[in-house]
Structures are given as structure tokens and as C-alpha cells.
Design a protein around this motif. Sequence first.
Motif, PDB file in Angstrom:
ATOM      1  N   GLU A  62      63.241  48.499  65.115  1.00 52.54           N
ATOM      2  CA  GLU A  62      61.920  47.871  65.070  1.00 52.54           C
ATOM      3  C   GLU A  62      60.826  48.909  64.802  1.00 52.54           C
ATOM      4  N   VAL A  63      61.003  50.132  65.316  1.00 53.83           N
ATOM      5  CA  VAL A  63      60.042  51.202  65.047  1.00 53.83           C
ATOM      6  C   VAL A  63      59.962  51.452  63.541  1.00 53.83           C
ATOM      7  N   TYR A  64      61.124  51.526  62.887  1.00 56.19           N
ATOM      8  CA  TYR A  64      61.142  51.774  61.448  1.00 56.19           C
ATOM      9  C   TYR A  64      60.542  50.609  60.670  1.00 56.19           C
ATOM     10  N   SER A  65      60.855  49.395  61.081  1.00 56.33           N
ATOM     11  CA  SER A  65      60.285  48.227  60.400  1.00 56.33           C
ATOM     12  C   SER A  65      58.769  48.216  60.512  1.00 56.33           C
ATOM     13  N   ARG A  66      58.268  48.497  61.698  1.00 57.21           N
ATOM     14  CA  ARG A  66      56.818  48.517  61.888  1.00 57.21           C
ATOM     15  C   ARG A  66      56.166  49.632  61.077  1.00 57.21           C
ATOM     16  N   LYS A  73      50.126  55.707  69.943  1.00 57.81           N
ATOM     17  CA  LYS A  73      48.736  56.145  69.754  1.00 57.81           C
ATOM     18  C   LYS A  73      47.906  55.061  69.078  1.00 57.81           C
ATOM     19  N   ARG A  74      48.471  54.415  68.056  1.00 52.92           N
ATOM     20  CA  ARG A  74      47.743  53.348  67.359  1.00 52.92           C
ATOM     21  C   ARG A  74      47.422  52.194  68.306  1.00 52.92           C
ATOM     22  N   ILE A  75      48.378  51.848  69.146  1.00 50.86           N
ATOM     23  CA  ILE A  75      48.177  50.743  70.089  1.00 50.86           C
ATOM     24  C   ILE A  75      47.079  51.091  71.087  1.00 50.86           C
ATOM     25  N   ILE A  76      47.132  52.318  71.621  1.00 54.98           N
ATOM     26  CA  ILE A  76      46.118  52.742  72.588  1.00 54.98           C
ATOM     27  C   ILE A  76      44.743  52.805  71.916  1.00 54.98           C
ATOM     28  N   HIS A  77      44.694  53.359  70.719  1.00 55.25           N
ATOM     29  CA  HIS A  77      43.428  53.469  69.984  1.00 55.25           C
ATOM     30  C   HIS A  77      42.832  52.096  69.709  1.00 55.25           C
ATOM     31  N   ALA A  78      43.672  51.103  69.496  1.00 55.66           N
ATOM     32  CA  ALA A  78      43.195  49.741  69.235  1.00 55.66           C
ATOM     33  C   ALA A  78      42.836  49.007  70.524  1.00 55.66           C
ATOM     34  N   GLY A  79      43.076  49.670  71.674  1.00 56.70           N
ATOM     35  CA  GLY A  79      42.728  49.051  72.945  1.00 56.70           C
ATOM     36  C   GLY A  79      43.707  47.985  73.402  1.00 56.70           C
ATOM     37  N   ARG A  80      44.920  48.022  72.860  1.00 56.33           N
ATOM     38  CA  ARG A  80      45.930  47.033  73.249  1.00 56.33           C
ATOM     39  C   ARG A  80      46.867  47.629  74.298  1.00 56.33           C
ATOM     40  N   SER A  81      47.633  46.775  74.901  1.00 59.29           N
ATOM     41  CA  SER A  81      48.592  47.186  75.921  1.00 59.29           C
ATOM     42  C   SER A  81      49.822  47.812  75.282  1.00 59.29           C
ATOM     43  N   LEU A  82      50.380  48.808  75.949  1.00 62.76           N
ATOM     44  CA  LEU A  82      51.617  49.427  75.464  1.00 62.76           C
ATOM     45  C   LEU A  82      52.810  48.479  75.578  1.00 62.76           C
ATOM     46  N   ASP A  83      52.587  47.308  76.161  1.00 61.85           N
ATOM     47  CA  ASP A  83      53.648  46.295  76.210  1.00 61.85           C
ATOM     48  C   ASP A  83      54.031  45.829  74.812  1.00 61.85           C
ATOM     49  N   THR A  84      53.184  46.104  73.831  1.00 63.71           N
ATOM     50  CA  THR A  84      53.481  45.686  72.455  1.00 63.71           C
ATOM     51  C   THR A  84      54.275  46.735  71.677  1.00 63.71           C
ATOM     52  N   LEU A  85      54.644  47.828  72.345  1.00 64.87           N
ATOM     53  CA  LEU A  85      55.465  48.846  71.680  1.00 64.87           C
ATOM     54  C   LEU A  85      56.800  48.242  71.254  1.00 64.87           C
ATOM     55  N   PRO A  86      57.350  48.728  70.161  1.00 69.16           N
ATOM     56  CA  PRO A  86      58.671  48.236  69.729  1.00 69.16           C
ATOM     57  C   PRO A  86      59.710  48.475  70.812  1.00 69.16           C
ATOM     58  N   LEU A  87      60.662  47.565  70.893  1.00 69.48           N
ATOM     59  CA  LEU A  87      61.693  47.662  71.915  1.00 69.48           C
ATOM     60  C   LEU A  87      62.968  48.325  71.422  1.00 69.48           C
ATOM     61  N   SER A  88      63.034  48.606  70.126  1.00 68.34           N
ATOM     62  CA  SER A  88      64.234  49.227  69.574  1.00 68.34           C
ATOM     63  C   SER A  88      63.853  50.179  68.449  1.00 68.34           C
ATOM     64  N   VAL A  89      64.746  51.117  68.169  1.00 73.18           N
ATOM     65  CA  VAL A  89      64.503  52.064  67.080  1.00 73.18           C
ATOM     66  C   VAL A  89      64.404  51.342  65.733  1.00 73.18           C
TER      67      VAL A  89
END
Length: 167
Positions: free
Chosen positions: A27-31, A9-25
Amino acid sequence: VRLFVGEAKRIIHAGRSLDTLPLSVPEVYSRYIEQVNPEEPSLPNFMTPPEMLRAATVLAKLALSGDLVPKEFYADEAAIELRKAGWGDPQKLDPVRRLVDNGILVEKGPLVARRLRFALDPIAENLAAVAYVRACGHDAASMERLKANAANAPGFLAAIDLVTSAL
């Protein structure tokens, strides 16, 4: 899942591509830890994202000490472990306070016997798993010992699997 969807949601709201989503769990926690950290250096106990991640990792290992299951720990123990990791003067910078203020840790009890706990057990499990897996390096015997020690800690064992697949 909640953290991953929140990141999307944050990525979409910022107008960025979902390609920047974390690739691992992990990484999700670190972010997540980085995102809840204010970027205002004038705030009390300001920490950069790498500093905060390092402090959280030290405390995650403390929270999982012994049986590798997340649990409460005393603030005094946290201070000792953080001093060992290089934080010497809590009057100048108190990583525990910053982690509490950011919602990563919760505190309970009176000041003299203050106890801390990670707000989300999976954060502690994943941070500790990253540290332990990196310490094992490519030594298969060390990794097998780690997994054997985690046999009664299903959350940590799952985190080990996630970390090893991400690295």
C-alpha cells in the motif's frame, strides 16, 4: 522506509491523523505512485491514479519477466505490453511518458533503442507481486510454483510474502 516516513510527514503536515498511514508495504508503494501523479487533467499524458497504477503494474511484470529480477526493458516492448493491456494510441496518451515524467521510470539510450527501468526496484517487485499473487488466487499449488520460480529473486520473494500478508 523512506516512502513510509515521507507519507507520515505528509499526513502530519496536512493536519490529519496518523491512523491514515498505509497498513502494508504494498500500500505504501501504491500510494507513492498516486502521490507523484499530478492531478491536473490538462497536463500531457494525464492519467488518473488507477490508470497509472495499472500501467505501472503492466510494466513491472515486463521488468521482472524471465527471472523475476527487476531489469531494463526496451520502450518498444513496453508499448507492445501496454497495447495488450488496452492502451492503443500513444499519440493520445503515452503511459510510459507519464511514468517517466513522474519519476517512476527512468530512460536510457538513444530514441531508437530507448531502454526503461523502474527508478526503485522494490516498486517493480511489489507491483508485480500483487499482480501475480492475485492471479494465483487461493490456489496453493499456483502460489508454491510462483515461490519456486522466485527462489533466485530475493526481492520479489520478499514482495510475495508482504503481499500475501497484506491480502
